[in-house]
Design a protein around this motif. Structure first.
Motif, short mmCIF file in Angstrom:
data_model
loop_
_atom_site.label_atom_id
_atom_site.label_comp_id
_atom_site.label_asym_id
_atom_site.label_seq_id
_atom_site.Cartn_x
_atom_site.Cartn_y
_atom_site.Cartn_z
N HIS A 222 0.75 -1.18 0.29
CA HIS A 222 -0.02 0.04 0.00
C HIS A 222 0.81 1.12 0.20
O HIS A 222 2.27 1.14 0.36
CB HIS A 222 -0.94 -0.07 1.26
CG HIS A 222 -0.18 -0.04 2.61
ND1 HIS A 222 0.39 -1.05 2.93
CD2 HIS A 222 -0.12 1.03 3.49
CE1 HIS A 222 1.16 -0.87 4.11
NE2 HIS A 222 0.68 0.52 4.51
N GLU A 223 0.45 2.27 -0.35
CA GLU A 223 1.25 3.49 -0.52
C GLU A 223 1.06 4.00 1.02
O GLU A 223 -0.04 4.17 1.66
CB GLU A 223 0.66 4.47 -1.22
CG GLU A 223 1.08 4.38 -2.87
CD GLU A 223 0.65 5.65 -3.86
OE1 GLU A 223 0.04 6.45 -3.22
OE2 GLU A 223 1.53 5.61 -4.73
N LYS A 250 6.59 9.33 -0.21
CA LYS A 250 5.37 8.19 -0.46
C LYS A 250 5.79 7.19 -0.98
O LYS A 250 6.40 7.50 -2.28
CB LYS A 250 4.00 9.00 -1.01
CG LYS A 250 2.81 7.96 -1.03
CD LYS A 250 1.63 8.74 -1.54
CE LYS A 250 1.03 9.45 -0.11
NZ LYS A 250 -0.37 9.91 -0.62
N ARG A 251 5.70 5.98 -0.64
CA ARG A 251 6.01 4.59 -1.34
C ARG A 251 5.26 3.47 -1.18
O ARG A 251 4.41 3.54 -0.22
CB ARG A 251 7.62 4.21 -0.62
CG ARG A 251 8.73 5.34 -0.63
CD ARG A 251 10.12 4.75 -0.07
NE ARG A 251 10.71 3.76 -0.97
CZ ARG A 251 11.32 3.83 -2.22
NH1 ARG A 251 11.69 5.05 -2.32
NH2 ARG A 251 11.88 3.12 -2.67
N LEU A 252 5.39 2.52 -2.19
CA LEU A 252 4.53 1.59 -2.08
C LEU A 252 5.31 0.47 -1.27
O LEU A 252 6.58 -0.19 -1.61
CB LEU A 252 4.32 1.08 -3.41
CG LEU A 252 3.31 -0.17 -3.78
CD1 LEU A 252 2.07 0.37 -3.45
CD2 LEU A 252 3.62 -0.76 -5.31
N ASP A 270 5.40 -4.69 -4.13
CA ASP A 270 4.25 -4.60 -4.89
C ASP A 270 3.32 -5.66 -4.62
O ASP A 270 2.30 -6.06 -5.35
CB ASP A 270 4.35 -4.33 -6.54
CG ASP A 270 5.31 -5.56 -6.94
OD1 ASP A 270 5.41 -6.62 -6.17
OD2 ASP A 270 5.62 -5.53 -8.25
#
Length: 312
Positions: A222-223, A250-252, A270
């Motif tokens: 999730h972000e 902001k990262r996944l 991911d």
């Protein structure tokens, strides 16, 4: 009329052989029932993390259709992930369970414990945990620790005796031949019990997939707003992060393990489905604690030192 014999696909062709996951489940169910028969007041440590979720699922199976004969205990650091606390409360309500909560913040407010310079409260859990065990007179405490997580946990037996101060002495380990467990303890002592000792992280995820067990969504990609520290992606929060020079982005990401926000790192991922997570874990060469828990990196023997003091 033709009679069909159901066989388990374990590679042996035997109609009586258990699969790997069935064998682990059977062992854990046996441990839960053994504790119910030997002890007067057991409790399950339940944080809303994946291992405690699987442990509760196994307890529900062990005693179905009757209710689980144990209450739950959570040591709340005050820096827990909100998604996990929401999940914890929802599960407790759904199964009509009793939840004991020991708050680290209460001890800080009373001046018994002091905040650490690094902001993490994980090492502060030991006193609230041990005092709650003593005040409620719990004589057996289930934990979700697994031997593959960390070398100090690899030393520990399924039934692990703690003295009247809740301390662990590796020299007092008891033999556990043929799955025979010794629960004897003197007044004031208690036994820590680890039904998932022989499971691996991959076993846990494959079992979650097989059983259709719901998890908090932070276990999936999730972000999230995170910042880098000591090679990990940490969540920004009131606990003291980020510091000057640490940039939030902001990262996944997803979490492999869940603990205090100040010491539990996320991993770039991911993997939004169980199949994707299982494939990711199968390819990993680091345990979840080795990769994402700052509290285990304080020293070479950090976990063992805390276990000696009463931590899980």
């Amino acid at each position: 009329m033709t009679t069909t014999v159901a066989t388990v696909k374990d590679g042996t062709g035997s109609p009586y052989a258990l699969s790997h996951l069935d064998a682990l489940e059977s062992e854990a169910v046996h441990i839960f029932r053994e504790v119910a028969g030997e002890f007067e007041n057991p409790v399950i440590l339940f944080s809303g993390g994946k291992d405690s979720i699987v442990m509760l699922h196994l307890a529900l199976k062990a005693f179905a259709p009757a209710a689980v004969p144990f209450s739950l205990l959570h040591v709340d650091t005050g820096h827990n992930f909100p998604e996990v606390l929401e999940y914890r409360d929802r599960v407790v309500a759904a199964h009509g369970l009793r939840l004991h909560v020991a708050l680290v913040q209460d001890y800080i407010d009373r001046g018994v414990l002091k905040e650490r310079p690094d902001g993490t409260r994980n090492p502060l859990q030991t006193l609230p945990l041990t005092e709650k065990i003593q005040s409620e007179r719990f004589d057996a405490v289930f934990g979700g620790g697994r031997r593959d997580e960390e070398k100090a946990r690899a030393k520990e037996r399924v039934f692990s005796l703690r003295d009247e101060f809740s301390q662990w002495d590796p020299r007092r380990q008891r033999p556990e031949l043929w799955n025979l467990y010794n629960g004897r303890h003197a007044p004031g002592e208690h036994v820590r019990v680890f039904p998932l000792s022989n499971w691996t992280e991959l076993d846990v995820w494959q079992y979650i997939d097989r059983e259709g067990i719901e998890l908090p969504q932070i276990y999936f990609a999730h972000e999230r707003e995170v910042f880098a520290r000591s090679g990990m992606w940490l969540t920004a929060g009131e606990w003291g992060g980020p510091k000057d020079g640490e940039t939030v982005e902001k990262r996944l990401v997803r979490y492999r393990t869940v603990g205090d926000m100040s010491c539990t790192g996320a991993v770039d991922s991911d993997a939004t489905t169980l199949d994707a997570v299982i494939a990711e874990i199968a390819a990993s060469r680091l345990t979840e604690r080795g990769a994402t828990r700052a509290d285990d990196k304080l020293s070479e023997a950090a976990m063992e030192d805390r276990k000696r003091e009463g931590y899980f």
